[in-house]
Design an enzyme around this catalytic site. Structure first.
Site: not given
Length: 866
Positions: A8, A48, A107, A134, A548
């Site tokens: 794929k 930000v 995080h 994690h 865009y």
């Protein structure tokens, strides 16, 4: 890997076309992995850096791709390493699954929320580890994913040894410590240095996030992992085989770690990013007890408890932000107020920093003792550590190099042997101080700074150092946020300037006057050029399109050939027929055609991509089924459905992509049908596009005719082929897709005015034939696309033949793959016999459509041709 396997292809803006093995695709097409689409890679950094919208999903696929590339390079260079297909599968799966355990905002969840919860609940005194990571959840989620999606049988198909290889994959995710190599022995120790390299930190995880984050943050990336791949080889060191690199690459590796440090400094630990993460953490702590997520055995969990139940954790993503923000629950009022401050940019203010590394521990300890006193309750202390990834150590000290003459003799290179301009230290720690008071009150900010400095002086700590500060909806935005006084304060004249702003967004307001009358009220004709900047109705060349184009091409990995900066260099205002218009140099006409060509390419390759089109149809279908059952609160407490929220901007403000997950993770019986459709989207059980074609004449009233055509496709059963499959009109979706240069069938360049170098005040037109003979003959086309909702092989095969027969009956163009899907049918159509139909003989083109014959309805004909 097995060359016979159909791979794929994922189109990625960082790595280009990534070929992913079907076994990995099985892992990707699970709810546990798809969840990563909804977890921002950089957490609050999106608030930000506007470009930091990328997610853990694409990063994880990128890591798997790079892991495969790395191993393939080593196998080609050193066949004696005996890297097996099974080795490659395991390492790639580990790369794919290494971030499964990330919670909301990456995080933030494991680095801020969970430690704070456990600190408050005093879990550190129990068996639970206060420093939960994690990676721990990644292992749990991996086990859960394998079990609930029955992936073991898929792994067995590719000769993986379950007990051994499953353990190996989990070791690769966390980075295997010395002496625990149950998955592979010392002769393949180098495999543990590819995904999560605990030896020196040089791994494919870092390569992908450095490249991807720089790309999305707009920060230059100087390290090239491809070069590392060219010079990497495996050598034996103290009985273990390690990945080594050519000696001349030492400076490049320092550059890689410097880039990591720079990203932490400029983005990951940005002062605004850190305080927004703190505020989100505050909100989640407030909401922790009041949001319950259903896990296994229908047990309800708090936010912080979901890490112990992967069924619940699968449902926890960044969407919890919207869930709190748009809630009406009084229990969530405190959390909602904090998030509203973020949305309205009422961020806690950074007062400065204390750079003393030696004093950090002492200041923190004293702060914990004093922070609950009335004078200090509105302050936030943030500890920031910047390093090269190994605390205070130089990671290059742990890298082995080889020379050109002795490629099998590894050795280390000291910092001094590389350059005298390298840093003396490899980490720094400082404290930032924030204040929670009113953000726009300069006097209060000054008072707060004095108050904190007095505390520092009292305790003999260094003082703070200042850091440099780095239409219906529009009406609602202005009124709800009381922006009119702010606008007037900045010199805007109301209501004239409000009208002007809205006219730039939507064009002339109200009813149209006489044809020759100036339609705008915000500005007079002598400033008509101002209406050509944001939404240019004359020719479509505006800053909306420039942004865009550049942004979409960038994120899609598609080349953008148009450079708006060049247009800015040549733009000037000239008078045309009594109005002032933006014009450009005559030599730029080719570049403008290129711009509109890029627009067409984006529609063809991305915006109207057939799979994207299928998914949009499925989501639309799900939303229609959910419409009456999801209520959104608007003004005056009135409740609205999804489709009626557009009538109330307070309700519409709360309607975002989050509704997808709201339906997907719901347990309401009324949403069962919608939930099933979205679950199929997540698991990649998609409707199938059976083909696309074109009509000779332009089609109007497309919605009405498409409904009729779905029934016609179902009826177009060919005499040959599968006869025992019964297809109904509701099994098909027919769409007419418009492709053009932005002005329907018109050439937008005909509405552009140019000037020449010799006379820059005189505006002229340039016709297409003056530019090139290779430009398009027409500037719009329609594609008719047919989708089948049934996805079993027999139904799909029958649907494709129905489609081809329907195209023949309708006298539409021959489908591109018609000879493949229905080779017994296409020769029966005389006009289809020439593969290059219409190019040499006009008589071979499609004849006008006989709508009446096919649809059996005069009404349909009138609607289409009117």
């Amino acid at each position: 890997m097995d060359g016979q396997q159909p791979l794929k292809v994922f189109n990625d803006p960082i790595h280009g076309h990534m070929e992913i093995h079907p076994l990995l695709v099985k892992f990707i097409d699970t709810p546990q992995f798809q969840r990563l689409r909804n977890i921002k890679q950089l957490g609050a950094a999106y608030y930000v850096y506007p470009g930091a919208s990328h997610n853990r999903f694409e990063h994880s696929i990128g890591v798997a791709h790079l892991a495969g590339q790395f191993l393939q390079a080593l196998r080609d260079r050193q066949p004696d390493l005996k890297i097996s297909e099974e080795d490659i599968f395991c390492v790639q799966i580990a790369g794919l699954c290494h971030d499964l355990g990330h919670g909301p905002f990456s995080h933030l969840f494991d680095g801020k929320l969970i430690p704070e919860v456990r600190k408050q609940e005093k879990h550190s005194s129990n068996d639970k580890d206060e420093k939960w990571r994690h990676e721990d959840a990644s292992i749990m989620m991996f086990d859960h994913m394998v079990e609930v999606n029955e992936l073991k049988k898929e792994m067995v198909k590719y000769k993986l040894v379950l007990d051994k290889d499953l353990e190996f994959i989990k070791q690769l995710i966390v980075g295997c410590p010395d002496g625990e190599n149950q998955g592979r022995g010392k002769d393949k120790y180098f495999l543990y240095e590819i995904v999560a390299n605990k030896t020196n930190g040089i791994d494919v995880d870092k390569w992908d996030y450095l490249a991807r984050d720089c790309h999305h943050l707009g920060i230059p990336m100087s390290f090239d992992y491809q070069r590392f791949l060219k010079f990497a080889r495996v050598c034996e060191v103290d009985g273990k085989k390690h990945i080594c690199v050519r000696d001349k690459e030492a400076a490049n590796l320092y550059d890689m770690f410097y880039r990591r440090f720079s990203l932490h400094q400029r983005a990951y630990q940005h002062r605004v990013n850190n305080i927004i993460e703190y505020m989100i953490t505050e909100a989640l702590l407030e909401a922790n007890e009041h949001i319950k997520i259903e896990g296994s055995k229908q047990k309800k969990h708090k936010l912080s408890e979901t890490i112990d139940d992967m069924s619940a954790y699968t449902k926890l993503t960044d969407s919890v932000f919207d869930q709190i923000l748009n809630s009406s629950d009084d229990n969530l009022k405190g959390a909602r107020e904090i998030l509203n401050k973020i949305v309205r940019r009422q961020i806690y203010k950074c007062l400065g920093k204390i750079p003393s590394k030696e004093k950090v521990g002492e200041i923190k300890k004293k702060w914990e003792e004093d922070k609950k006193t009335p004078d200090l309750q509105k302050f936030v202390l943030d500890v920031v550590t910047l390093d090269y990834g190994m605390k205070g150590e130089n990671p290059i000290d742990k890298v082995y190099f080889y020379s050109k003459k002795k490629p099998d003799k590894p050795y280390r290179i000291s910092k001094e042997e590389v350059s005298k301009l390298l840093p003396a230290d490899f980490n720094e720690t400082f404290l930032r101080v924030y204040w929670k008071g009113e953000p726009d009150d300069d006097e209060s900010l000054e008072t707060a700074t004095d108050k904190f400095n007095k505390w520092c002086t009292k305790n003999n700590f260094p003082l703070l150092q200042h850091e440099e500060a780095s239409l219906a909806m529009f009406d609602y935005l202005v009124s709800d946020n009381s922006l009119e006084p702010v606008m007037e304060e900045h010199g805007l004249v109301l209501p004239e300037d409000l009208i002007f702003i809205k006219e730039q967004i939507a064009g002339p307001l109200g009813t149209k006057g006489p044809l020759n009358q100036w339609p705008y009220k915000g500005r007079s004709e002598d400033k008509s050029f101002l209406y050509e900047i944001v939404a240019n109705k004359r020719n479509g060349i505006d800053v909306d399109k420039w942004d865009y184009f550049a942004r979409d091409c960038h994120h899609l990995g598609i080349q953008n050939n148009f450079d708006y900066r060049r247009f800015l260099k040549f733009a000037r205002v000239c008078e045309v027929d009594g109005q002032k218009h933006i014009c450009t140099r005559d030599k730029e006409v080719g570049n403008l055609y290129d711009m509109f060509h890029t627009r067409n390419c984006l529609h063809r390759r991305a915006y109207q991509h057939k799979v994207g089109h299928v998914i949009e149809n499925m989501i639309t279908e799900a939303f229609l089924k959910a419409d009456k059952h999801i209520k959104v609160q608007g003004s005056g407490g009135k409740m609205y459905t999804l489709s009626t929220a557009i009538d109330d901007m307070e309700a519409y403000t709360k309607l975002t992509d989050h509704v997808f997950e709201q339906i997907l993770n719901s347990h309401v019986p009324e949403l069962a049908e919608a939930r099933k459709i979205l679950h199929n989207v997540v698991c990649r059980r998609l409707y199938k596009c059976v083909g696309q074609t074109q009509a000779e004449n332009h089609i109007t009233d497309t919605q009405e005719i498409c409904r009729h055509w779905a029934g016609d496709v179902a009826k177009s059963k060919p005499q040959s082929g599968i006869q025992d499959v019964n297809l109904q009109p509701e099994d098909f979706i027919v769409s007419v897709i418009e492709m053009d240069y932005g002005m329907k069938g018109k050439n937008p360049i005909n509405n552009v005015r140019f000037y020449c170098k010799n006379d820059p005040t005189k505006a002229i037109q340039i016709r297409k034939n003056q530019v090139s003979k290779l430009l398009p003959e027409q500037f719009a086309e329609q594609m008719i696309r047919v989708i089948c909702k049934k996805t079993d092989d027999r139904s799909l095969e029958a649907a494709k033949k129905h489609f081809v027969q329907w195209c023949m009956d309708m006298n539409f163009s021959k489908p591109q793959d018609g000879d493949v899907i229905a080779p017994e049918l296409t020769p029966l159509k005389a006009g289809w016999s020439n593969n290059n139909e219409g190019e040499d003989d006009e008589d071979d083109g499609c004849r006008p459509v006989n709508w009446e014959t096919v649809n059996g309805q005069n009404r349909a004909k009138k609607q289409i041709l009117k």
